[in-house]
Design an enzyme around this catalytic site. Structure first.
Site, PDB file in Angstrom:
ATOM      1  N   LYS A 178       0.851  -1.198   0.000  1.00 43.13           N
ATOM      2  CA  LYS A 178       0.000   0.000   0.000  1.00 43.13           C
ATOM      3  C   LYS A 178       0.880   1.239   0.000  1.00 43.13           C
ATOM      4  O   LYS A 178       1.571   1.519   0.963  1.00 43.13           O
ATOM      5  CB  LYS A 178      -0.896   0.041   1.240  1.00 43.13           C
ATOM      6  N   GLU A 213      10.085  15.487  14.761  1.00 42.45           N
ATOM      7  CA  GLU A 213      10.373  15.406  13.324  1.00 42.45           C
ATOM      8  C   GLU A 213       9.432  16.343  12.570  1.00 42.45           C
ATOM      9  O   GLU A 213       8.219  16.144  12.558  1.00 42.45           O
ATOM     10  CB  GLU A 213      10.187  13.966  12.839  1.00 42.45           C
ATOM     11  N   GLU A 247      10.647   1.208   9.829  1.00 43.23           N
ATOM     12  CA  GLU A 247      11.627   2.227   9.449  1.00 43.23           C
ATOM     13  C   GLU A 247      10.961   3.558   9.749  1.00 43.23           C
ATOM     14  O   GLU A 247      10.099   3.996   9.001  1.00 43.23           O
ATOM     15  CB  GLU A 247      11.850   2.074   7.937  1.00 43.23           C
ATOM     16  N   CYS A 306      13.660  10.751   5.889  1.00 45.77           N
ATOM     17  CA  CYS A 306      13.771  10.218   7.252  1.00 45.77           C
ATOM     18  C   CYS A 306      15.162  10.489   7.816  1.00 45.77           C
ATOM     19  O   CYS A 306      15.314  10.688   9.005  1.00 45.77           O
ATOM     20  CB  CYS A 306      13.418   8.754   7.288  1.00 45.77           C
TER      21      CYS A 306
HETATM   22  P1  NAP Z   1       2.347   8.200   8.158  1.00 40.98           P
HETATM   23  O1  NAP Z   1       1.114   8.746   8.752  1.00 40.98           O
HETATM   24  O2  NAP Z   1       3.319   7.518   9.030  1.00 40.98           O
HETATM   25  O3  NAP Z   1       1.914   7.183   6.991  1.00 40.98           O
HETATM   26  C1  NAP Z   1       2.777   6.287   6.341  1.00 40.98           C
HETATM   27  C2  NAP Z   1       1.934   5.176   5.735  1.00 40.98           C
HETATM   28  O4  NAP Z   1       1.226   4.455   6.751  1.00 40.98           O
HETATM   29  C3  NAP Z   1       0.868   5.674   4.778  1.00 40.98           C
HETATM   30  O5  NAP Z   1       0.756   4.755   3.710  1.00 40.98           O
HETATM   31  C4  NAP Z   1      -0.358   5.672   5.666  1.00 40.98           C
HETATM   32  O6  NAP Z   1      -1.554   5.669   4.968  1.00 40.98           O
HETATM   33  C5  NAP Z   1      -0.169   4.417   6.463  1.00 40.98           C
HETATM   34  N1  NAP Z   1      -0.927   4.363   7.721  1.00 40.98           N
HETATM   35  C6  NAP Z   1      -1.379   5.386   8.491  1.00 40.98           C
HETATM   36  N2  NAP Z   1      -1.991   4.924   9.596  1.00 40.98           N
HETATM   37  C7  NAP Z   1      -1.937   3.571   9.528  1.00 40.98           C
HETATM   38  C8  NAP Z   1      -2.376   2.508  10.391  1.00 40.98           C
HETATM   39  N3  NAP Z   1      -3.008   2.751  11.532  1.00 40.98           N
HETATM   40  N4  NAP Z   1      -2.133   1.248  10.021  1.00 40.98           N
HETATM   41  C9  NAP Z   1      -1.470   0.979   8.878  1.00 40.98           C
HETATM   42  N5  NAP Z   1      -1.047   1.921   8.016  1.00 40.98           N
HETATM   43  C10 NAP Z   1      -1.264   3.206   8.345  1.00 40.98           C
HETATM   44  O7  NAP Z   1       3.057   9.337   7.382  1.00 40.98           O
HETATM   45  P2  NAP Z   1       2.354  10.560   6.661  1.00 40.98           P
HETATM   46  O8  NAP Z   1       0.964  10.840   7.130  1.00 40.98           O
HETATM   47  O9  NAP Z   1       2.441  10.297   5.249  1.00 40.98           O
HETATM   48  O10 NAP Z   1       3.299  11.731   7.140  1.00 40.98           O
HETATM   49  C11 NAP Z   1       3.169  12.267   8.457  1.00 40.98           C
HETATM   50  C12 NAP Z   1       4.499  12.493   9.091  1.00 40.98           C
HETATM   51  O11 NAP Z   1       5.196  11.256   9.180  1.00 40.98           O
HETATM   52  C13 NAP Z   1       5.465  13.371   8.332  1.00 40.98           C
HETATM   53  O12 NAP Z   1       5.257  14.704   8.563  1.00 40.98           O
HETATM   54  C14 NAP Z   1       6.796  12.899   8.840  1.00 40.98           C
HETATM   55  O13 NAP Z   1       7.131  13.509  10.037  1.00 40.98           O
HETATM   56  C15 NAP Z   1       6.579  11.450   9.073  1.00 40.98           C
HETATM   57  N6  NAP Z   1       7.096  10.624   7.963  1.00 40.98           N
HETATM   58  C16 NAP Z   1       8.255   9.961   8.142  1.00 40.98           C
HETATM   59  C17 NAP Z   1       8.764   9.201   7.114  1.00 40.98           C
HETATM   60  C18 NAP Z   1      10.048   8.451   7.260  1.00 40.98           C
HETATM   61  O14 NAP Z   1      10.569   7.949   6.276  1.00 40.98           O
HETATM   62  N7  NAP Z   1      10.591   8.333   8.436  1.00 40.98           N
HETATM   63  C19 NAP Z   1       8.111   9.103   5.910  1.00 40.98           C
HETATM   64  C20 NAP Z   1       6.905   9.794   5.759  1.00 40.98           C
HETATM   65  C21 NAP Z   1       6.422  10.523   6.798  1.00 40.98           C
HETATM   66  P3  NAP Z   1      -2.505   6.958   5.017  1.00 40.98           P
HETATM   67  O15 NAP Z   1      -1.688   8.129   4.604  1.00 40.98           O
HETATM   68  O16 NAP Z   1      -3.568   6.571   4.051  1.00 40.98           O
HETATM   69  O17 NAP Z   1      -3.000   7.148   6.391  1.00 40.98           O
END
Ligand code: NAP
Ligand code: MG
Length: 496
Positions: free
Chosen positions: A176, A383, A250, A284
């Site tokens: 996904k 972050e 990760e 990240c």
């Molecule tokens: P996120 O909320 O962590 O989402 C990452 C993935 O997980 C998306 O595909 C998301 O889908 C899915 N997801 C969300 N809730 C879930 C659950 N309960 N069970 C399973 N999958 C779930 O990241 P984001 O919303 O895209 O970004 C928010 C913040 O996360 C950023 O501002 C940043 O700080 C951090 N981030 C970190 C990294 C990294 O590489 N460390 C990468 C991206 C983001 P949905 O979007 O459909 O909810």
């Protein structure tokens, strides 16, 4: 308008309830594609397809050479289609031309590296017994069905970092992508579909967190491989516990770049700017904290400010753009909110801090520099995932190490110095999974990557990364066939 469907069991399908979602270009907020949005039923179908493809052996029973050849086919087709994939990635994510060009190469490289690593025989014979007593085999078997959940920052690379090692291990997969970057993932599905990979081995479904939750809790899934925020990582670990699934996480970071007082300042300033502002800080491993000792403090801050003023903000499609839009309006707002928090906390705003003039129609944020940051401030501890660098003053080298490690994260770090031995000594003290000396952002597909502390669990990439998709089985073959010579002779079992 482009249209994309779910990829389940080798077929492209509309959602069972015909739901669709928009793909939005953050440069001008226009909708440029419509994507099928998976329901829970679609998610279950994808998982079932992966389960059947695993259990019927179409993939796991293949020889290493056969699996390697198909992964190589995927790599080659990614290369062939890289211009289209790059254009879609720019449109959906605001990645600049330069960044996305790199992404295409690195996605290809990950697939071709794992095609080679797939040839490795991971089985071993343990040397723990005298000859003629027993043989002990350690067999690596694919763990089974993998749910791979990925973020939007490096969409194709993150997809390949999960798909390629899982395929190399013999697993089947449901992937996904993040909703923000599902177009490139479904274009990748078309590429995968055109190879000799048997149907059902890779399934790609687009949807929201509900889909992700089903992928984590469904009992037919054996492992969850997740990249994203620490916040969601914690929920995933908790949800996976109900069925004791193996997880690789990760997660986020707040990595510290330390410029020692003997550093080459031109290199260190360019490198620190690259660490902090590459892809708008949406990495990240972003070097989002810069730790300086008194000696270089003012000079480095001045030089950084001058660099930021030269960065070219613009349309990400243009080859010379350095700074494109943030991935989404949500991310833009999040970053602007953090900038306000930084100002309220008393950090000194040296550069940027708002939406650049003339770019109000897109999701832009100016590259922003805060100096005189206290490491306890929110902008130093949380972050942000945006183009915001926090400069922190340290008394000396030891104090710099102390500050770097005073974080709940431990993903990466870096040291700038002309003295390798001195830098290595500092690098060893940093509690982080990857540490660069006079470099940043450089990851190698053959070197394990992952985080200490709340930056994650487990490692990706390299042989470690394939092993993460395996179970280990110990087979003991006893060669003593005379029962009287068994160590259990006369223990528990009565003798006649
Ligand atoms: P996120 O909320 O962590 O989402 C990452 C993935 O997980 C998306 O595909 C998301 O889908 C899915 N997801 C969300 N809730 C879930 C659950 N309960 N069970 C399973 N999958 C779930 O990241 P984001 O919303 O895209 O970004 C928010 C913040 O996360 C950023 O501002 C940043 O700080 C951090 N981030 C970190 C990294 C990294 O590489 N460390 C990468 C991206 C983001 P949905 O979007 O459909 O909810
Ligand atoms: Mg999200």
């Amino acid at each position: 308008m482009l249209e994309y469907k779910l990829y389940i069991n080798g077929e492209f399908k509309d959602a069972s309830d015909n739901a669709v979602m928009d793909a939005v270009n953050p440069y001008d907020r226009s909708v440029f594609a419509k994507l099928a949005k998976a329901s829970i039923n679609d998610t279950k179908s994808a998982i079932l397809a992966a389960r059947e493809a695993f259990d019927n052996g179409v993939w796991q029973a293949k020889k290493n050479e056969e699996r390697s050849a198909v992964i190589k086919q995927i790599a080659d087709k990614i290369k062939e289609n890289s211009a289209l994939l790059q254009e879609l990635e720019i449109k959906e994510s605001g990645s600049t031309y330069k960044k996305s060009k790199d992404d295409m190469f690195l996605t290809y490289r990950a697939a071709s590296t794992f095609a080679k690593l797939a040839l490795t025989d991971l089985n071993e014979t343990l040397d723990i017994s005298k000859e003629g007593v027993s043989k002990n085999l350690l067999i690596r078997e694919p763990i089974g069905v993998v749910s791979a959940i990925i973020p939007w920052n490096f969409p194709l690379q993150m997809a390949m970092w999960k798909i390629a090692p899982a395929l190399a291990a013999g697993c089947t997969i449901v992937l996904k992508p993040a909703p923000e970057t599902s177009v490139s993932a479904l274009e990748l599905a078309k590429i995968i579909d055109s190879t000799d990979l048997p149907k059902g081995v890779v399934n790609i479904i687009t949807g929201d967190a509900e889909v992700g939750q089903e992928m984590v809790t469904n009992p037919l899934v054996d492992k969850v491989a997740f990249t994203g925020s620490t916040e969601v990582g914690k929920i995933i670990m908790q949800n996976a516990a109900a069925s004791v699934k193996n997880v690789t996480l990760e997660l986020g970071g707040k990595s510290a770049s330390i410029i020692l007082d003997d550093a080459d300042l031109e290199l260190a300033v360019d490198g620190s700017a690259y660490a902090g502002y590459f892809h708008n800080g949406q990495c990240c491993v972003a070097g989002s904290r810069l730790i300086l000792t008194n000696k270089n403090y003012d000079e480095v801050v001045d030089r950084l400010k001058a660099k930021l003023a030269k960065m070219k903000i613009g349309n990400p499609m243009n080859k010379d753009t350095d700074i494109g839009p943030m991935v989404s309006e949500k991310q833009q707002k999040r970053v602007l909110d953090y900038i306000e928090i930084g100002k309220k906390e008393g950090a000194k705003l040296v550069y940027g801090g708002g939406v650049p003039k003339g770019f109000e129609t897109g999701c832009f944020v100016e590259p922003t520099l805060f100096a005189d940051v206290d490491n306890n401030m929110k902008i130093a501890q949380e972050e942000i995932f945006g183009p915001v660098l926090a400069v922190i003053k340290a008394k000396d080298e030891n104090d710099a190490v102390r500050i770097a490690n005073a974080s709940s994260f431990g993903l990466a770090g870096g040291v700038w110095s002309k003295d390798n031995e001195r830098a290595l000594n500092v690098a060893k003290k940093l509690r982080a999974g990857t540490v660069w000396i006079n470099e940043w952002h450089l990851l190698n597909d053959k070197a394990p990557f992952g985080g200490y502390k709340q930056s994650g669990v487990g490692r990706e990439l390299g042989i470690e990364g394939i092993k993460a998709y395996t179970e280990i089985k110990h087979i003991h073959i006893d060669e003593v066939l005379d029962r009287k010579k068994k160590f259990w002779y006369n223990v528990t079992i009565p003798q006649d």
